[in-house]
Design a protein around this motif. Structure first.
Motif, PDB file in Angstrom:
ATOM      1  N   ILE A  73       0.832  -1.216   0.000  1.00  0.00           N
ATOM      2  CA  ILE A  73       0.000   0.000   0.000  1.00  0.00           C
ATOM      3  C   ILE A  73       0.866   1.266   0.000  1.00  0.00           C
ATOM      4  CG2 ILE A  73      -1.765   1.297   1.274  1.00  0.00           C
ATOM      5  CD1 ILE A  73      -2.727  -1.433   2.367  1.00  0.00           C
ATOM      6  N   ILE A  74       1.734   1.363   0.978  1.00  0.00           N
ATOM      7  CA  ILE A  74       2.672   2.496   1.011  1.00  0.00           C
ATOM      8  C   ILE A  74       4.074   1.913   0.963  1.00  0.00           C
ATOM      9  CG2 ILE A  74       3.490   4.528   2.254  1.00  0.00           C
ATOM     10  CD1 ILE A  74       0.805   4.707   3.662  1.00  0.00           C
ATOM     11  N   THR A  75       4.673   1.987  -0.205  1.00  0.00           N
ATOM     12  CA  THR A  75       5.998   1.381  -0.361  1.00  0.00           C
ATOM     13  C   THR A  75       7.045   2.374  -0.850  1.00  0.00           C
ATOM     14  OG1 THR A  75       5.493   0.689  -2.625  1.00  0.00           O
ATOM     15  CG2 THR A  75       4.979  -0.887  -0.856  1.00  0.00           C
ATOM     16  N   SER A  76       6.616   3.600  -1.096  1.00  0.00           N
ATOM     17  CA  SER A  76       7.577   4.624  -1.530  1.00  0.00           C
ATOM     18  C   SER A  76       7.044   5.997  -1.123  1.00  0.00           C
ATOM     19  CB  SER A  76       7.774   4.586  -3.045  1.00  0.00           C
ATOM     20  OG  SER A  76       6.645   5.157  -3.694  1.00  0.00           O
ATOM     21  N   LEU A  77       7.932   6.966  -1.221  1.00  0.00           N
ATOM     22  CA  LEU A  77       7.561   8.350  -0.913  1.00  0.00           C
ATOM     23  C   LEU A  77       6.402   8.811  -1.798  1.00  0.00           C
ATOM     24  CD1 LEU A  77       8.931  10.152   1.192  1.00  0.00           C
ATOM     25  CD2 LEU A  77      10.412  11.050  -0.622  1.00  0.00           C
ATOM     26  N   ASP A  78       6.387   8.334  -3.048  1.00  0.00           N
ATOM     27  CA  ASP A  78       5.357   8.763  -4.001  1.00  0.00           C
ATOM     28  C   ASP A  78       3.958   8.279  -3.625  1.00  0.00           C
ATOM     29  OD1 ASP A  78       7.118  10.070  -5.977  1.00  0.00           O
ATOM     30  OD2 ASP A  78       7.961   8.065  -6.133  1.00  0.00           O
ATOM     31  N   ASP A  79       3.867   7.298  -2.762  1.00  0.00           N
ATOM     32  CA  ASP A  79       2.540   6.816  -2.353  1.00  0.00           C
ATOM     33  C   ASP A  79       1.851   7.776  -1.387  1.00  0.00           C
ATOM     34  OD1 ASP A  79       2.512   4.483  -3.888  1.00  0.00           O
ATOM     35  OD2 ASP A  79       3.762   3.434  -2.413  1.00  0.00           O
ATOM     36  N   VAL A  80       2.617   8.657  -0.764  1.00  0.00           N
ATOM     37  CA  VAL A  80       2.000   9.580   0.197  1.00  0.00           C
ATOM     38  C   VAL A  80       2.262  11.055  -0.103  1.00  0.00           C
ATOM     39  CG1 VAL A  80       1.610   8.172   2.257  1.00  0.00           C
ATOM     40  CG2 VAL A  80       3.911   8.937   1.722  1.00  0.00           C
ATOM     41  N   PHE A  81       3.192  11.322  -1.011  1.00  0.00           N
ATOM     42  CA  PHE A  81       3.493  12.719  -1.354  1.00  0.00           C
ATOM     43  C   PHE A  81       3.554  12.889  -2.870  1.00  0.00           C
ATOM     44  CE2 PHE A  81       5.701  12.130   2.773  1.00  0.00           C
ATOM     45  CZ  PHE A  81       5.139  13.168   3.502  1.00  0.00           C
ATOM     46  N   HIS A  82       3.301  14.106  -3.330  1.00  0.00           N
ATOM     47  CA  HIS A  82       3.692  14.494  -4.683  1.00  0.00           C
ATOM     48  C   HIS A  82       5.114  15.015  -4.548  1.00  0.00           C
ATOM     49  CE1 HIS A  82      -0.078  13.898  -6.675  1.00  0.00           C
ATOM     50  NE2 HIS A  82      -0.719  14.688  -5.849  1.00  0.00           N
ATOM     51  N   VAL A  83       6.053  14.227  -4.960  1.00  0.00           N
ATOM     52  CA  VAL A  83       7.461  14.560  -4.735  1.00  0.00           C
ATOM     53  C   VAL A  83       7.987  15.417  -5.883  1.00  0.00           C
ATOM     54  CG1 VAL A  83       9.770  13.634  -4.348  1.00  0.00           C
ATOM     55  CG2 VAL A  83       7.766  12.383  -3.505  1.00  0.00           C
ATOM     56  N   ARG A  84       8.561  16.557  -5.516  1.00  0.00           N
ATOM     57  CA  ARG A  84       9.126  17.449  -6.526  1.00  0.00           C
ATOM     58  C   ARG A  84      10.575  17.748  -6.151  1.00  0.00           C
ATOM     59  NH1 ARG A  84       6.864  23.432  -8.083  1.00  0.00           N
ATOM     60  NH2 ARG A  84       8.456  23.891  -9.652  1.00  0.00           N
ATOM     61  N   PRO A  85      11.517  16.997  -6.720  1.00  0.00           N
ATOM     62  CA  PRO A  85      12.933  17.218  -6.385  1.00  0.00           C
ATOM     63  C   PRO A  85      13.420  18.554  -6.935  1.00  0.00           C
ATOM     64  CG  PRO A  85      12.575  15.088  -7.492  1.00  0.00           C
ATOM     65  CD  PRO A  85      11.335  15.908  -7.696  1.00  0.00           C
ATOM     66  N   LEU A  86      14.200  19.254  -6.155  1.00  0.00           N
ATOM     67  CA  LEU A  86      14.740  20.553  -6.574  1.00  0.00           C
ATOM     68  C   LEU A  86      16.252  20.469  -6.726  1.00  0.00           C
ATOM     69  CD1 LEU A  86      12.829  22.980  -4.143  1.00  0.00           C
ATOM     70  CD2 LEU A  86      12.065  22.111  -6.366  1.00  0.00           C
ATOM     71  N   LYS A  87      16.761  21.146  -7.741  1.00  0.00           N
ATOM     72  CA  LYS A  87      18.209  21.220  -7.933  1.00  0.00           C
ATOM     73  C   LYS A  87      18.727  22.452  -7.197  1.00  0.00           C
ATOM     74  CE  LYS A  87      18.133  19.122 -12.528  1.00  0.00           C
ATOM     75  NZ  LYS A  87      18.537  17.798 -12.017  1.00  0.00           N
ATOM     76  N   PRO A  88      19.897  22.359  -6.613  1.00  0.00           N
ATOM     77  CA  PRO A  88      20.469  23.556  -5.988  1.00  0.00           C
ATOM     78  C   PRO A  88      20.801  24.619  -7.029  1.00  0.00           C
ATOM     79  CG  PRO A  88      21.943  21.657  -5.776  1.00  0.00           C
ATOM     80  CD  PRO A  88      20.718  21.169  -6.465  1.00  0.00           C
ATOM     81  N   ASP A  89      20.886  25.860  -6.578  1.00  0.00           N
ATOM     82  CA  ASP A  89      21.299  26.988  -7.430  1.00  0.00           C
ATOM     83  C   ASP A  89      20.375  27.195  -8.628  1.00  0.00           C
ATOM     84  OD1 ASP A  89      23.573  27.273  -5.746  1.00  0.00           O
ATOM     85  OD2 ASP A  89      24.550  25.655  -6.831  1.00  0.00           O
ATOM     86  N   THR A  90      19.149  26.804  -8.494  1.00  0.00           N
ATOM     87  CA  THR A  90      18.151  26.966  -9.557  1.00  0.00           C
ATOM     88  C   THR A  90      16.930  27.650  -8.956  1.00  0.00           C
ATOM     89  OG1 THR A  90      18.913  24.903 -10.570  1.00  0.00           O
ATOM     90  CG2 THR A  90      16.740  25.719 -11.254  1.00  0.00           C
ATOM     91  N   MET A  91      16.465  28.689  -9.613  1.00  0.00           N
ATOM     92  CA  MET A  91      15.296  29.398  -9.070  1.00  0.00           C
ATOM     93  C   MET A  91      14.009  28.725  -9.525  1.00  0.00           C
ATOM     94  SD  MET A  91      14.198  33.371  -9.479  1.00  0.00           S
ATOM     95  CE  MET A  91      13.062  33.108 -10.832  1.00  0.00           C
ATOM     96  N   TYR A  92      13.135  28.425  -8.568  1.00  0.00           N
ATOM     97  CA  TYR A  92      11.837  27.819  -8.884  1.00  0.00           C
ATOM     98  C   TYR A  92      10.728  28.793  -8.520  1.00  0.00           C
ATOM     99  CZ  TYR A  92      14.346  23.387  -9.276  1.00  0.00           C
ATOM    100  OH  TYR A  92      15.199  22.395  -9.657  1.00  0.00           O
TER     101      TYR A  92
END
Ligand SMILES: Nc1ccn([C@@H]2O[C@@H]3COP(=O)(O)O[C@H]3[C@H]2O)c(=O)n1
Ligand SMILES: [Zn+2]
Ligand SMILES: [Zn+2]
Length: 245
Positions: free
Chosen positions: A111-130
């Motif tokens: 049921i919950i086996t990864s971060l994506d099962d409970v979050f909308h994961v948005r990885p951010l790169k350093p030194d990049t403006m979002y």
């Protein structure tokens, strides 16, 4: 609408009179939770706020006073509205967050086996403006904390520096102010003892006045009242007070 900052807490990891150093950054119709430590659920409750009101969360680094509240946040949303929280985090922390911090408490076979099962994961790169909302941008700046531990401070709207837990970086602070357009610095501060993994008050006091005048102190210990008026002009950020960014 002007962007506002409200600290859920301004305390160091082991402070008892202050909640963990976590913050709500609020623009028009958009609220970002910066770090979600052990005490964040209680701090939200005391403010009469709900995680439902938060559009996204952002993680600076993996210490319990910054991520220890995510298990409760994820399960609360799952068992109420079923919504997955958007999770903004440095790309280097995605796997460690699951494998070293959250898997133990959130795992459910099949049921919950990864971060994506409970979050909308948005990885951010350093030194990049979002751009997070029409009024809020964020850029991660990797800053030193503990050897071998990735930790990222934040540049908000390219004019406000929000430190993660970090050791003293006078060149960075000076550069941000004198050539980086930085008009405000929210900085973690260890009031007593050797810094080792944090920046000390004595170190911040050694900065020139043009830098100090922009600094507000946060992530401090319970001894804070003894230091009011002894900070060479730097003020203390107070938890639950709403500030304009
Ligand atoms: N090498 C270390 C590692 C950790 N610590 C303490 O643990 C706390 C974890 O949260 P923090 O806010 O980074 O503050 C750290 C130190 O108090 C410390 O004092 N020395
Ligand atoms: Zn901390
Ligand atoms: Zn830390």
């Amino acid at each position: 609408m002007t962007v506002k900052l409200q600290m859920l807490g301004t305390g160091s990891a082991f402070a008892k009179n202050y909640f963990n150093n976590n913050a709500l950054l609020m623009g028009s119709g958009y609220t970002l939770l910066i770090d979600c430590g052990i005490t964040a659920p209680l701090a939200m409750h005391e403010l009469g706020r709900s995680f439902e009101e938060v559009e996204a969360t952002l993680i600076t680094h993996l210490h319990a006073d910054h991520v220890g509240g995510f298990e409760e946040l994820a399960l609360t949303l799952r068992h109420t509205t079923g919504r997955k929280m958007t999770l903004l985090l440095p790309e280097a922390l995605v796997d460690p967050l699951w494998e070293h911090t959250l898997m133990c408490g959130l795992y459910q076979k099949g049921i919950i086996t990864s971060l994506d099962d409970v979050f909308h994961v948005r990885p951010l790169k350093p030194d990049t403006m979002y751009t997070l909302s029409p009024e809020i941008t964020v850029r991660l700046i990797r800053t030193p904390h503990i050897p071998g531990k990735d930790s990222y401070s934040l540049m908000l709207n390219e004019e406000v520096f929000y430190s993660a837990d970090m050791t003293f970086e006078p060149e960075l602070l000076t550069r941000l102010v004198r050539s980086g357009g930085c008009r405000k610095i929210y900085h973690d501060c260890q009031l007593e003892g050797a810094g080792v993994v944090h920046t000390t008050l004595e170190e911040l006091k050694s900065l020139t006045e043009d830098i100090r005048s922009r600094i507000s102190l946060m992530h401090y210990g319970d001894e804070k009242p003894d230091y009011v008026g002894k900070t060479s002009g730097m003020d203390f950020l107070e938890q639950h007070v709403v500030y304009y960014l």
